[in-house]
Design an enzyme around this catalytic site. Sequence first.
Site, short mmCIF file in Angstrom:
data_model
loop_
_atom_site.label_atom_id
_atom_site.label_comp_id
_atom_site.label_asym_id
_atom_site.label_seq_id
_atom_site.Cartn_x
_atom_site.Cartn_y
_atom_site.Cartn_z
N ASP A 51 0.84 -1.19 0.00
CA ASP A 51 0.00 0.00 0.00
C ASP A 51 0.88 1.25 0.00
O ASP A 51 1.60 1.52 0.96
CB ASP A 51 -0.90 0.00 1.24
CG ASP A 51 -1.84 1.18 1.27
OD1 ASP A 51 -3.00 1.00 0.87
OD2 ASP A 51 -1.42 2.28 1.68
N TYR A 56 3.13 9.81 -0.62
CA TYR A 56 4.21 9.23 0.17
C TYR A 56 5.58 9.51 -0.45
O TYR A 56 6.61 9.34 0.21
CB TYR A 56 4.03 7.71 0.33
CG TYR A 56 2.79 7.28 1.06
CD1 TYR A 56 1.96 8.19 1.69
CD2 TYR A 56 2.43 5.93 1.11
CE1 TYR A 56 0.82 7.78 2.35
CE2 TYR A 56 1.29 5.51 1.78
CZ TYR A 56 0.48 6.44 2.39
OH TYR A 56 -0.65 6.04 3.04
N LYS A 81 -2.68 5.98 -4.29
CA LYS A 81 -3.75 6.92 -3.93
C LYS A 81 -3.59 8.27 -4.63
O LYS A 81 -2.47 8.72 -4.88
CB LYS A 81 -3.77 7.14 -2.40
CG LYS A 81 -3.79 5.85 -1.59
CD LYS A 81 -3.79 6.11 -0.10
CE LYS A 81 -3.55 4.85 0.69
NZ LYS A 81 -2.13 4.43 0.68
N HIS A 112 -7.36 9.64 -1.53
CA HIS A 112 -6.66 9.61 -0.25
C HIS A 112 -7.44 10.33 0.84
O HIS A 112 -7.48 9.88 2.00
CB HIS A 112 -5.27 10.23 -0.42
CG HIS A 112 -4.27 9.72 0.56
ND1 HIS A 112 -2.93 9.75 0.33
CD2 HIS A 112 -4.40 9.19 1.79
CE1 HIS A 112 -2.28 9.23 1.36
NE2 HIS A 112 -3.16 8.90 2.27
#
Length: 323
Positions: A51, A56, A81, A112
Site C-alpha cells: 500500500d 508518500y 492513492k 486519499h
Amino acid sequence: MSAANIPSFTLNTGYKIPSVGIGCWMGSPGGGEIAEQMCKIALQVGYRHIDTAYGYGNEEYVGKAIRDSGVPREEIFLTTKLPSHHHHKVKESFEESLSKLGVDYVDLYLMHWPQAYTEDNKPVPYGQSPTFVETWKDMEALLDTGKVRSIGVSNFSVKLLEVLLRESDVVPATNQVECHPCLPSVDLRLWCEQRGILITAYSPLGRPGEFDGKPVFLEDPDVVSIAQSHGATPAQVALSWGVKRGTAVIPKSQNPERIKQNITLLDLTDEEMATLNEIHLKPGMHRSLLRYHQYSTDGTVMGWTYDQLGWNMTKGGIVCSLD
C-alpha cells in the site's frame, strides 16, 4: 519464496485482497531507499499486498522493489492513492503514479482524502469544486482504461459515504481508515460491511512514534496478557484482531523480524476477541492516535471541521461518544 498463509477478502469487484499488507508511509514524504528495502523484505517473507500513495513520495522505489523481487506482478496486490491537490486532474495524476510505479495497472486506486487542495497546497472550502463526488466520477472513468481494477476511498465517514453512494454509480471497493483497538469504528465498519465495502485499517498499531512516543494499546495489560498466552507480540494480537473482525490491515515496519511477525497471525479465541473489542471502553482510550489532529488551532483537519468530515470527535481526535 511463497506467499504467507493468511486469509484474503473478496472485494465487491470480485478481486481478492490479502488481509495483511505492508504500508509504505514512512512518517514523512520520501524515504525511498528505505521503503524499497522494506518492500523487498516484505515480499521475501510472504507479503503480497503493498500500500503506497502519490503523497508518500516513494512510488518509484516501491515499483523497483516489485520488479526486483522475483515475485510475478500478478501475484501482488498493489494500492496507490490520489493526492488532495490533484482532485481536479484525476487522469493525469493516475498516469503519473502508474509511470512512477513502472507497472501496467494497479489493483486499487483510492481517493486519499475527501478534501481537495489547490495546486499550491491550500484547502478548497467544504462544498466547493472539485467536490469529492466530482472527483469520484473522474475516478470511475479510470475503470474503463483497464489500468485499475478497483477504486475506493480513504478517510470517509458514513456521512460522506451516504452522499457518495447517492450521487454516483460505483460503490467503493474499500474505505481505508485509521482503525485499531482504540478506534474500532464499529458503526462505520458495520455500515460498510452491509454495502459490500471492505474496511482497510491504516495505522493498525497506532503509530506509536506520533503519540508522544507511546504505544498506548500495545502496552495495555489485556493486550500484553493475550500476547504472552500465545507466545507472540502485542502487535500480532492487534493485527490478528483486525483481520478476525473482517478488516484488512496494513502495518508498517522497517525491522525485518517485526515485518515477519506482523504477517504471522494468531488464532484468537472468542473470549480474547471480546476483551479486545472493549479496549476502547477504558478511560481515555477511545480516540485517534494520529498527530494530524494537532496540526490546526481551530480543530479542523486539512481545512474541514469534524462535523463536515462526519467524524464524531472533538479537537485532538477524542471520540465524543461510544460506538
